[in-house]
Design a protein around this motif. Structure first.
Motif, PDB file in Angstrom:
ATOM      1  N   ALA A 180       0.751  -1.022   0.709  1.00 46.34           N
ATOM      2  CA  ALA A 180      -0.496   0.001   0.327  1.00 46.34           C
ATOM      3  C   ALA A 180       0.883   1.154  -0.174  1.00 46.34           C
ATOM      4  O   ALA A 180       0.373   2.593  -0.737  1.00 46.34           O
ATOM      5  CB  ALA A 180      -1.088  -0.166   1.224  1.00 46.34           C
ATOM      6  N   THR A 181       1.605   0.975   0.605  1.00 47.64           N
ATOM      7  CA  THR A 181       2.666   2.460   0.536  1.00 47.64           C
ATOM      8  C   THR A 181       3.386   3.393  -0.582  1.00 47.64           C
ATOM      9  O   THR A 181       2.934   3.945  -0.878  1.00 47.64           O
ATOM     10  CB  THR A 181       4.267   1.599   1.378  1.00 47.64           C
ATOM     11  N   LEU A 182       3.654   1.858  -1.651  1.00 52.45           N
ATOM     12  CA  LEU A 182       4.971   1.767  -3.193  1.00 52.45           C
ATOM     13  C   LEU A 182       3.110   2.132  -3.743  1.00 52.45           C
ATOM     14  O   LEU A 182       3.754   3.386  -4.965  1.00 52.45           O
ATOM     15  CB  LEU A 182       5.526   0.391  -3.679  1.00 52.45           C
ATOM     16  N   HIS A 183       2.156   1.278  -3.096  1.00 49.01           N
ATOM     17  CA  HIS A 183       1.735   2.597  -4.641  1.00 49.01           C
ATOM     18  C   HIS A 183       0.694   4.004  -4.031  1.00 49.01           C
ATOM     19  O   HIS A 183       1.057   5.131  -4.399  1.00 49.01           O
ATOM     20  CB  HIS A 183      -0.040   1.928  -4.422  1.00 49.01           C
ATOM     21  N   GLU A 184       0.777   4.545  -2.625  1.00 50.08           N
ATOM     22  CA  GLU A 184       0.861   5.292  -2.661  1.00 50.08           C
ATOM     23  C   GLU A 184       1.929   6.447  -2.549  1.00 50.08           C
ATOM     24  O   GLU A 184       1.405   7.739  -3.254  1.00 50.08           O
ATOM     25  CB  GLU A 184       0.812   5.634  -1.312  1.00 50.08           C
ATOM     26  N   ASN A 185       3.030   6.036  -2.724  1.00 51.62           N
ATOM     27  CA  ASN A 185       4.243   6.918  -2.831  1.00 51.62           C
ATOM     28  C   ASN A 185       3.884   7.023  -4.898  1.00 51.62           C
ATOM     29  O   ASN A 185       4.488   8.247  -5.274  1.00 51.62           O
ATOM     30  CB  ASN A 185       5.499   6.101  -2.994  1.00 51.62           C
ATOM     31  N   ARG A 186       3.489   6.157  -5.236  1.00 51.28           N
ATOM     32  CA  ARG A 186       4.067   6.150  -7.022  1.00 51.28           C
ATOM     33  C   ARG A 186       2.580   7.380  -7.409  1.00 51.28           C
ATOM     34  O   ARG A 186       2.536   8.083  -7.969  1.00 51.28           O
ATOM     35  CB  ARG A 186       2.860   4.831  -7.297  1.00 51.28           C
ATOM     36  N   LEU A 187       1.178   7.410  -6.529  1.00 52.92           N
ATOM     37  CA  LEU A 187       0.165   8.057  -6.484  1.00 52.92           C
ATOM     38  C   LEU A 187       1.151   9.512  -6.485  1.00 52.92           C
ATOM     39  O   LEU A 187       0.132  10.517  -7.415  1.00 52.92           O
ATOM     40  CB  LEU A 187      -1.030   7.788  -5.804  1.00 52.92           C
ATOM     41  N   ALA A 188       1.540   9.768  -5.200  1.00 56.56           N
ATOM     42  CA  ALA A 188       2.257  10.681  -5.026  1.00 56.56           C
ATOM     43  C   ALA A 188       2.585  11.916  -6.431  1.00 56.56           C
ATOM     44  O   ALA A 188       2.425  13.346  -6.405  1.00 56.56           O
ATOM     45  CB  ALA A 188       2.534  11.348  -4.098  1.00 56.56           C
ATOM     46  N   CYS A 189       3.537  11.405  -6.630  1.00 61.24           N
ATOM     47  CA  CYS A 189       4.121  11.854  -8.055  1.00 61.24           C
ATOM     48  C   CYS A 189       3.344  11.192  -9.084  1.00 61.24           C
ATOM     49  O   CYS A 189       3.077  12.991  -9.622  1.00 61.24           O
ATOM     50  CB  CYS A 189       5.733  10.922  -8.109  1.00 61.24           C
ATOM     51  N   LEU A 190       2.939  10.790  -9.526  1.00 59.39           N
ATOM     52  CA  LEU A 190       1.918  11.191 -10.590  1.00 59.39           C
ATOM     53  C   LEU A 190       1.004  11.816 -10.741  1.00 59.39           C
ATOM     54  O   LEU A 190       0.826  12.438 -11.511  1.00 59.39           O
ATOM     55  CB  LEU A 190       1.330   9.727 -11.406  1.00 59.39           C
ATOM     56  N   LYS A 191       0.261  12.119  -9.392  1.00 63.04           N
ATOM     57  CA  LYS A 191      -0.378  13.747  -9.626  1.00 63.04           C
ATOM     58  C   LYS A 191      -0.144  14.674  -9.557  1.00 63.04           C
ATOM     59  O   LYS A 191      -0.684  15.544  -9.645  1.00 63.04           O
ATOM     60  CB  LYS A 191      -1.478  13.259  -8.248  1.00 63.04           C
ATOM     61  N   ARG A 192       0.972  14.941  -8.428  1.00 55.94           N
ATOM     62  CA  ARG A 192       2.026  15.619  -9.322  1.00 55.94           C
ATOM     63  C   ARG A 192       1.946  16.398 -10.508  1.00 55.94           C
ATOM     64  O   ARG A 192       1.725  17.278 -10.604  1.00 55.94           O
ATOM     65  CB  ARG A 192       3.098  15.585  -8.224  1.00 55.94           C
ATOM     66  N   TYR A 193       3.128  15.332 -11.420  1.00 54.57           N
ATOM     67  CA  TYR A 193       3.337  15.217 -12.908  1.00 54.57           C
ATOM     68  C   TYR A 193       2.104  16.141 -13.651  1.00 54.57           C
ATOM     69  O   TYR A 193       1.691  16.945 -14.654  1.00 54.57           O
ATOM     70  CB  TYR A 193       3.480  14.341 -12.992  1.00 54.57           C
ATOM     71  N   ARG A 194       0.421  15.142 -12.916  1.00 56.21           N
ATOM     72  CA  ARG A 194      -0.272  15.276 -13.915  1.00 56.21           C
ATOM     73  C   ARG A 194      -1.027  16.953 -13.967  1.00 56.21           C
ATOM     74  O   ARG A 194      -1.003  17.690 -14.793  1.00 56.21           O
ATOM     75  CB  ARG A 194      -1.684  14.582 -13.703  1.00 56.21           C
ATOM     76  N   LEU A 195      -0.525  17.822 -12.358  1.00 63.48           N
ATOM     77  CA  LEU A 195      -1.038  18.978 -12.147  1.00 63.48           C
ATOM     78  C   LEU A 195      -0.094  19.687 -13.066  1.00 63.48           C
ATOM     79  O   LEU A 195      -0.506  20.970 -13.715  1.00 63.48           O
ATOM     80  CB  LEU A 195      -1.225  18.776 -10.161  1.00 63.48           C
TER      81      LEU A 195
END
Length: 970
Positions: A313-328
């Motif tokens: 779950a940690t790995l998935h949250e870490n992944r989502l954090a940067c992907l959402k940042r890149y999208r913004l």
């Protein structure tokens, strides 16, 4: 222009604020003062802030925050306002505790008194951080950018002036690799909600520095600042429940969203600018040398709540954090790059890349027609579509169908951004490329699709238990395997590592036959194999083996990795793909380090693995347990010696060594200012590579605000580069036989004095009674179980509570005990020649100077009278009097000896800024310390559970308060 696109001038200052909307800002509670003239007077006084020097500015801001806090206290709890003014505070609080704790109102007042003092410490820290940024601006205005301390500009200017050739700088940069590692050790009590309020207060102070505001606008800003402080007043500071690991993960990712995603690309830009100015015409290809690691969600040592599902779950949250940042960021760029093909004709190569991207999107006509003639927008829209598909796959449930067309790696996204960057450069729009596209590309290359590299950590005992279970499963016996330190055990490990791997089916059969605990340990490695493919090839950092005592311990980790399929070849005999990092923590283990590593590096498989992983063997060294083991002086000297010997061994064997520094927040656990700590490391020991743990209050102090975050990442990186380029030329780091001999003598004597004290009967009983050691377990600061703080012996006690509790009871002996006896003994033998030698060492040896400086600062935080009051909690009179007499005598001796060596007239006189900060806090800390003593006495003597509960929250608030006042816990 968006906020992310604005230039940075090197201070990390947020963008120029918009005028405050007066009508939208109302006081949360219209207190008597804030409702009328008081607020207007404060606003009028704040008009002078822009013109003040840094020192005057600091005092003015502290006065402003003090008045606002008092105003809120007056409006909401008048009794607390008197406490903040120092009016009979001790008597008022004591009366509440002793006579009225059954009264709910009295309990609330006491809690508010303690909370208000804690808030005041937090506001002081914010004011001091704001002042530090202002001082750096003053330095640059007066002396120029190259004079800015702790910056790439100064380091590159100095090496260029010293005639260091570009080739040497280029070589140093080619293997520069800096990685701070966020950990979730239980040393931080601030909730994310509180951190967000702190950031708003910091920003308000920055806004007040501007001279542009009208009186009406300035009043609105002060009112908004008051509202933030009032919200802090009304936000719960104590956690009512222990945080989950998921909440700790969210806490860690908070700092990336607020500051760190921006800070690292700006770091690269600062270095590029410095190189261009001082080495004009030279080309430097900078690697992505600065990345973050994390232990949060991967550190299982002592934390049973971190299991396989949590790590995933940690790995998935870490992944989502940067992907959402890149999208913004991509959305912002799409809105900004409204360049038409008529205004800026693009080369054929870009048209070809766009055509491919449009076809891959599945909607070429729709995208082209929506932005006709705006080729960059079309291309960015195609990137967005791919990133959306990547996000959808990252968010989908395990049984959901994958979305087609997403990015398979961060490299693909970075390559797409590079196409736009190169096109802008080719069309003479280099400034747009550099300011808009390159920062995002640097973000993607740095944070990839995982935000951080997640380390995994477990201790030797647990690993050994899993190996013993594997031995039984492999040998088909229920008997006892050989001892872990025996040659027979090593022979079995090497035999298993040298044989071809069993089939996947056979390994799965063995896994299913393992006991649950052993299966959980092996599953760590199986998860690495699986999740690397799902998340990012760099999603994991290394496996950290706590309490490594021998080479066999490390070989055992390699065997578990092989059993999980983490070797690069199918046979599993060539090389491991997961770096294994031994953590050497005790002084004995540090001394045995060369022996351990020589034996380990003699194994061909280990050497092949190191070569395949980049040719560097990382060694982690522990500051906390070595300090607990031998005291402050001995710990620092043994750590320095170990690094020198390990580096020499690496040179002999042809293997590069990198050190991972396991530092905590307090001085006793290695929490020395980063720049000075790096500068004092042995010559050549850094060589461009540096890892360090950042935990608890250290993380929020360094990275909560944009300005401080940018400063601290540059401080860390520039210090590493400076040490790499200069250390082997510096006189202060060159080995000197007489200095080393003196350090060895002082270290041995210091350790002997320290050991003599802590090994006495009754020390643990004294410590438990004369400090809030046991009560620390009630603080819900981390997900780890409270038993980490419990101990039946000093050997069982972990380093964090050891340091934490000694700081709370104002003894602070972990940062000085034994130093006085060591210096006195040295001088009694060598007389005047010895004193002359120590004074020369103080002037010329960077390590000795650093140790003495930090000892002096720690001594300034000790209060013998208050420590004596804590000692009064020890019921055994003989134990109490015997031990406290020794502590007091050693304290007085250490003060005398430090002043003798330094020539200082008094403690802290050489550190005026440190002393000023401390003196602002000590009156309140002393007050709270005395209240804590009474609370401990009342809590421990309570006859009913109801009485205990009445004292519990105030007691925990007092612990928080003192920790906040000193700025460190463990």
């Amino acid at each position: 222009m968006s906020r992310a696109a604005l230039p940075d001038w090197g201070y990390g200052i947020d963008t120029q604020p918009d005028p405050p909307r007066v009508e939208a800002v109302r006081p949360l509670h219209a207190g008597r003062h804030a409702a009328a003239d008081g607020l207007h007077k404060l606003a009028a006084a704040s008009a002078s802030l822009p013109a003040l020097s840094a020192d005057d500015y600091e005092e003015a801001v502290i006065d402003l925050l003090s008045e606002l806090l008092r105003d809120i206290a007056h409006a909401r709890q008048p009794e607390v306002e008197r406490t903040l003014r120092g009016e009979s505070a001790h008597e008022s609080m004591s009366e509440l505790m002793r006579e009225r704790m059954d009264d709910r109102t009295a309990r609330v007042v006491l809690r508010r008194m303690l909370q208000a003092q804690g808030m005041w410490f937090q506001l002081l820290s914010i004011a001091e951080q704001s002042t530090a940024m202002r001082r750096r601006r003053e330095i640059e205005i007066e002396g120029g950018y190259d004079q800015l301390p702790d910056s790439f500009a100064r380091v590159i200017a100095e090496v260029a002036d010293a005639g260091v050739p570009a080739a040497e700088v280029r070589d140093a940069l080619s293997h520069l690799k800096v990685r701070p590692v966020l950990t979730a050790h239980p040393t931080e009590a601030k909730r994310v909600t509180v951190l967000e309020i702190h950031r708003r207060i910091y920003r308000r102070l920055m806004e007040l520095e501007s001279p542009r505001w009208t009186p009406r606008e300035r009043t609105a800003l002060v009112l908004a600042l008051r509202n933030d402080i009032e919200l802090l007043w009304m936000s719960g500071e104590l956690r009512l429940e222990k945080p989950t690991v998921a909440q700790e993960v969210a806490w860690g990712l908070h700092f990336f969203g607020e500051t760190l995603f921006e800070a690292v690309p700006l770091l690269f830009d600062k270095l590029e600018n410095a190189l261009e100015r001082h080495y004009p015409g030279e080309r430097f290809d900078l690697p992505r040398f600065f990345q973050f690691g994390s232990w949060i969600g991967g550190d299982r040592d002592g934390n049973p709540f971190v299991d396989d599902s949590v790590t995933r779950a940690t790995l998935h949250e870490n992944r989502l954090a940067c992907l959402k940042r890149y999208r913004l960021r991509l959305v912002e760029l799409t809105q900004m790059l409204s360049i038409t093909s008529e205004a800026l004709p693009a080369p054929d190569s870009f048209h070809e890349a766009l055509a491919r991207a449009l076809m891959a999107s599945g909607e070429p006509t729709s995208i082209a027609s929506r932005n006709p003639g705006e080729l960059f927008r079309q291309y960015l829209t195609c990137i967005l579509r791919r990133l959306d598909a990547t996000l959808a796959n990252a968010s989908r449930p395990a049984d959901g169908a994958p979305v087609q067309g997403g990015y398979t790696s961060a490299d693909e996204l970075a390559a797409d951004l590079l196409v736009i960057e190169q096109t802008l450069l080719a069309t003479e729009s280099g400034q747009l490329a550099r300011m808009l596209i390159r920062p995002l590309r640097h973000e993607v290359e740095t944070f990839r699709f995982s935000t951080v590299q997640l380390d995994l950590r477990q201790n030797t005992t647990v690993i050994e238990q899993a190996l013993r279970a594997l031995w039984r499963a492999t040998c088909g016996t229920s008997g006892e395997p050989p001892a872990s330190d025996s040659q027979e055990w090593k022979a079995w490990l090497l035999s298993e590592l040298g044989q071809a791997s069993d089939s996947e089916a056979e390994r799965e059969r063995r896994f299913l036959a393992l006991p649950p605990e052993a299966a959980q340990t092996l599953q760590i490695f199986r998860t690495v194999r699986e999740m690397r493919q799902q998340v990012d090839r760099n999603a994991f950092g290394a496996f950290i083996l706590s309490m490594t005592h021998r080479a066999n311990d490390v070989l055992g980790v390699y065997l578990l990795a092989k059993e999980a399929g983490l070797f690069s070849d199918a046979a599993g005999t060539e090389s491991c793909t997961l770096p294994v990092v031994p953590l050497l923590e005790t002084i004995d283990d540090l001394r045995r380090a060369p022996e351990i590593l020589r034996e380990l590096l003699a194994v061909p498989m280990v050497r092949r693995s190191i070569r395949a992983q980049g040719g560097v063997q990382e060694i982690m060294i522990g500051y906390s347990d070595s300090n607990k083991d031998g005291g402050f002086f001995a710990s620092n000297w043994e750590l320095s010696k170990a690094q020198t010997k390990i580096k020499r061994l690496g040179d002999e064997l042809g293997i590069s060594i990198a050190f991972f520094h396991g530092r905590g927040g307090s001085v006793s656990r290695g929490g020395i200012p980063a720049g000075r700590a790096i500068a004092a490391l042995p010559a050549g020991s850094v060589n461009g590579r540096f890892r360090v743990t950042e935990q608890g209050e250290v993380v929020s102090f360094k990275y909560a605000n944009r300005g401080t975050a940018q400063y601290h990442v540059e401080l860390l990186a520039s210090s590493v580069l400076e040490h790499t380029l200069k250390s082997e030329r510096e006189e202060a780091l060159l080995p000197k036989g007489e200095f080393d001999e003196a350090m060895e003598a002082l270290s041995g004597a210091s350790r002997a004095a320290y050991a003599k004290f802590i090994e006495q009967p009754g020390v643990l009983a004294y410590f438990q009674a004369a400090s809030p050691l046991e009560e620390l377990s009630m603080l819900n600061m981390g997900s780890r179980p409270a038993r980490r703080f419990g101990a039946k012996s000093l050997q069982d006690l972990r380093a964090i509570p050891w340091v934490f509790a000694w700081a709370q009871n104002r003894h602070a002996l972990t940062g000085w005990y034994g130093v006085g006896s060591a210096i006195e003994g040295f001088l009694s033998v060598r007389q005047e020649r010895g004193l002359d030698l120590l004074r020369r060492m103080f002037d010329e040896s960077r390590l000795f100077r650093l140790v003495i400086d930090e000892v002096e600062k720690t001594l300034a935080q000790v209060n013998v009278d208050i420590a004596r009051e804590y000692a009064s909690l020890v019921q055994d009179e003989q134990t109490r009097d015997t031990l406290f007499r020794q502590i007091e005598a050693e304290y007085q001796l250490t003060v005398k000896m430090v002043k003798t060596v330094t020539g200082s007239p008094g403690l802290g006189a050489r550190f005026p800024k440190f002393t000023a900060r401390l003196q602002r806090r000590l009156p309140a800390i002393d007050l709270i310390s005395r209240q804590q003593i009474e609370l401990l006495r009342l809590y421990r003597s309570a006859e009913t559970e109801r009485q205990r509960r009445a004292y519990q929250v105030p007691l925990l608030l007092s612990i928080n308060c003192i920790a906040s006042g000193f700025g460190a816990t463990g």
